[in-house]
Design an enzyme around this catalytic site. Structure first.
Site, PDB file in Angstrom:
ATOM      1  N   VAL A 113     -48.080 -18.517  -2.019  1.00 60.80           N
ATOM      2  CA  VAL A 113     -48.717 -18.558  -3.331  1.00 60.80           C
ATOM      3  C   VAL A 113     -48.045 -17.540  -4.248  1.00 60.80           C
ATOM      4  O   VAL A 113     -47.847 -16.383  -3.870  1.00 60.80           O
ATOM      5  CB  VAL A 113     -50.224 -18.266  -3.214  1.00 60.80           C
ATOM      6  CG1 VAL A 113     -50.877 -18.244  -4.595  1.00 60.80           C
ATOM      7  CG2 VAL A 113     -50.903 -19.308  -2.332  1.00 60.80           C
ATOM      8  N   GLU A 115     -55.646   0.919  21.301  1.00 53.94           N
ATOM      9  CA  GLU A 115     -55.307  -0.170  22.223  1.00 53.94           C
ATOM     10  C   GLU A 115     -53.812  -0.218  22.496  1.00 53.94           C
ATOM     11  O   GLU A 115     -53.377  -0.446  23.637  1.00 53.94           O
ATOM     12  CB  GLU A 115     -55.813  -1.488  21.648  1.00 53.94           C
ATOM     13  CG  GLU A 115     -57.336  -1.586  21.647  1.00 53.94           C
ATOM     14  CD  GLU A 115     -57.888  -2.787  20.923  1.00 53.94           C
ATOM     15  OE1 GLU A 115     -59.085  -3.073  21.070  1.00 53.94           O
ATOM     16  OE2 GLU A 115     -57.114  -3.445  20.192  1.00 53.94           O
ATOM     17  N   GLY A 148     -56.456 -16.961   8.040  1.00 61.08           N
ATOM     18  CA  GLY A 148     -56.820 -15.971   9.049  1.00 61.08           C
ATOM     19  C   GLY A 148     -58.284 -16.147   9.421  1.00 61.08           C
ATOM     20  O   GLY A 148     -58.848 -17.240   9.324  1.00 61.08           O
ATOM     21  N   PHE A 149     -58.928 -15.074   9.833  1.00 61.85           N
ATOM     22  CA  PHE A 149     -60.335 -15.164  10.228  1.00 61.85           C
ATOM     23  C   PHE A 149     -61.201 -15.693   9.091  1.00 61.85           C
ATOM     24  O   PHE A 149     -62.042 -16.579   9.281  1.00 61.85           O
ATOM     25  CB  PHE A 149     -60.854 -13.803  10.679  1.00 61.85           C
ATOM     26  CG  PHE A 149     -60.397 -13.408  12.057  1.00 61.85           C
ATOM     27  CD1 PHE A 149     -60.841 -14.099  13.172  1.00 61.85           C
ATOM     28  CD2 PHE A 149     -59.527 -12.348  12.239  1.00 61.85           C
ATOM     29  CE1 PHE A 149     -60.425 -13.747  14.447  1.00 61.85           C
ATOM     30  CE2 PHE A 149     -59.109 -11.977  13.511  1.00 61.85           C
ATOM     31  CZ  PHE A 149     -59.560 -12.681  14.623  1.00 61.85           C
ATOM     32  N   ALA A 191     -62.642  -8.326  11.901  1.00 56.44           N
ATOM     33  CA  ALA A 191     -62.801  -9.768  12.017  1.00 56.44           C
ATOM     34  C   ALA A 191     -64.222 -10.255  11.717  1.00 56.44           C
ATOM     35  O   ALA A 191     -64.397 -11.244  10.983  1.00 56.44           O
ATOM     36  CB  ALA A 191     -62.361 -10.235  13.401  1.00 56.44           C
ATOM     37  N   GLY A 244     -54.728 -18.808   2.655  1.00 59.66           N
ATOM     38  CA  GLY A 244     -54.710 -18.020   3.877  1.00 59.66           C
ATOM     39  C   GLY A 244     -55.626 -18.608   4.929  1.00 59.66           C
ATOM     40  O   GLY A 244     -56.727 -19.066   4.628  1.00 59.66           O
ATOM     41  N   ASP A 283     -60.224  -9.099   4.439  1.00 58.33           N
ATOM     42  CA  ASP A 283     -59.492  -7.880   4.089  1.00 58.33           C
ATOM     43  C   ASP A 283     -59.000  -7.895   2.652  1.00 58.33           C
ATOM     44  O   ASP A 283     -58.708  -6.840   2.081  1.00 58.33           O
ATOM     45  CB  ASP A 283     -58.278  -7.717   5.016  1.00 58.33           C
ATOM     46  CG  ASP A 283     -58.674  -7.344   6.423  1.00 58.33           C
ATOM     47  OD1 ASP A 283     -59.877  -7.178   6.682  1.00 58.33           O
ATOM     48  OD2 ASP A 283     -57.778  -7.236   7.279  1.00 58.33           O
TER      49      ASP A 283
END
Length: 421
Positions: A81, A171, A16-17, A314, A14, A301
């Protein structure tokens, strides 16, 4: 380094952040790195709602993983995966041969949590991937086009229900409400803004749960001023094709339901033989190593330490990715690992144009234009790629500063809203 010296191989699952932070931390270490992700790009998820409401292009918030990997002395494998063979020390994938490893950092993120609500998975749209955001965008503009065609008969009505009062839900609801007021009259002169309704449903008694109560009340007032119908202490019992049923058996007509109520770990993590806890997240120890699984680390996460759970945001993900990478480097040098300590620098969320909330770790609270500028600056800072920063700045300036009342939205194809599909 001699020719027969073994160079440890770290596989990052992964990008991501958390995964990207680990990748950058390992860039100058004496290790080989392979990053695996089924998408060929990194997505800046905090701005997905801007894509969904036509404020940004999807390319503004995505960055090629092959470029990111090459910049950080790593290799990229596009694959999904399917498991981890700890006996052979191999990561199993659906594309190509298994990948040998010495250490693995698991940072595959999380997915939408529908909390077992009947019909939610089938009849609502999520906001977790680039593809999700584009589907929502096309449904929004498809719905507007549909009711524009019904304007002469007076039957036009477009109800958007946003489920969840966290940052994503607030948002998203604020952006749709502003989209309605900014572009509806100049772009759809045949429509009355009252024909488009934005309803935010939150089961607790406040919005933005991690924030100070004064900031929660500010966010509530700002949404109401923008015309959002905010319903607190309201739980969803069922999501149907054209309506949602609330607990208590009342119903709300729904043309589009955007689910922003929470996230959970991927179910396959348990199938890999990993210990999972609350929300299906992988259980880790103080140093971020997977409990009872040597050489495996979980971050962001994906992971949870039951003794010290962290918010699925994040900043914790980035710090965890960096820390896990450092622990692996320490182990390759024969040093013991160190416990992870999260440094909370604050949290922030935006409600709309010149309206945001910022809560710093020292107790400082900011609202309004200054908070909104801080929100814009921070998001631009953490975007990957100079071109993305410039394009995002231009598009946000166009939307909020240059022509805030005549915003030309970025659209693609239009699609039938779920209630009509």
């Amino acid at each position: 380094m001699t020719s027969n010296e073994h160079v440890p191989h770290v596989v990052v699952l992964g990008a991501g952040f958390a995964g990207a932070s680990a990748l950058m931390e390992l860039a100058h270490a004496n290790v080989q790195v392979t990053v695996i992700d089924q998408h060929p790009y990194n997505t800046f998820r905090p701005l997905l709602y801007q894509v969904a409401t036509g404020g940004l292009n999807p390319g503004d918030i995505t960055y090629p993983l092959r470029h990111l990997s090459a910049r950080n002395n790593a290799r990229y494998r596009r694959a999904k995966v399917t498991g981890i063979d700890e006996e052979r020390r191999q990561v199993l994938v659906d594309n190509g041969s298994p990948i040998d490893y010495d250490y693995v950092i698991i940072g595959i993120g999380s997915t939408t949590n529908h909390f077992g609500v009947p019909g939610a998975a089938e009849h609502s749209m999520s906001m977790y991937t680039r593809a999700d955001a584009l589907r929502v965008r096309d449904a929004i503009f498809g719905g507007l086009e549909k009711i524009a065609g019904e304007s002469e008969t007076g039957t036009g009505r477009f109800n958007v229900i946003v489920v969840g009062g966290g940052a994503t839900g607030v948002e998203m609801a604020g952006a749709i409400a502003e989209l309605k007021h900014a572009m509806l009259t100049p772009t759809f002169p045949e429509l009355n803004p009252s024909e488009v309704n934005v309803i935010l449903v939150e089961m607790t008694d406040s919005l933005l749960a991690p924030f100070d109560p004064s900031l929660q009340k500010y966010a509530l007032r700002q949404l109401i001023q923008r015309g959002v119908d905010v319903r607190l202490k309201t739980a969803i019992a069922e999501v149907a094709k054209d309506h949602v049923r609330l607990k208590g058996d009342s119903t709300i007509r729904a043309d589009l339901v955007v689910w922003a109520a929470g996230v959970a770990g991927y179910r396959e993590l348990a199938d890999w033989g990993l210990p999972t806890g609350k929300g299906g997240r992988v259980i880790i120890g103080d140093d971020l190593q997977v409990r009872d699984h040597d050489r495996l680390y979980a971050v962001g996460d994906t992971a949870i330490n039951p003794d010290a759970p962290l918010p699925q945001l994040a900043p914790p993900a980035m710090q965890m990715g960096t820390h896990a990478a450092r622990q692996i480097v320490r182990r390759t040098r024969g040093l013991p690992t160190e416990p992870f300590q999260y440094h909370d620098k604050g949290i922030l969320a935006t409600i709309g144009n010149r309206s945001a909330v910022v809560q710093l770790a020292g107790g400082i609270k900011i609202t309004g234009t200054l908070a909104w500028i801080a929100w814009v600056a921070l998001h631009l800072w953490f975007l990957l790629g100079g071109r993305n920063r410039v394009e995002t700045l231009i598009n946000l300036a166009y939307r909020y500063v240059i022509w805030p009342r005549q915003t030309g939205a970025i659209i693609g194809d239009v699609a039938r809203p779920p209630s009509q599909s």
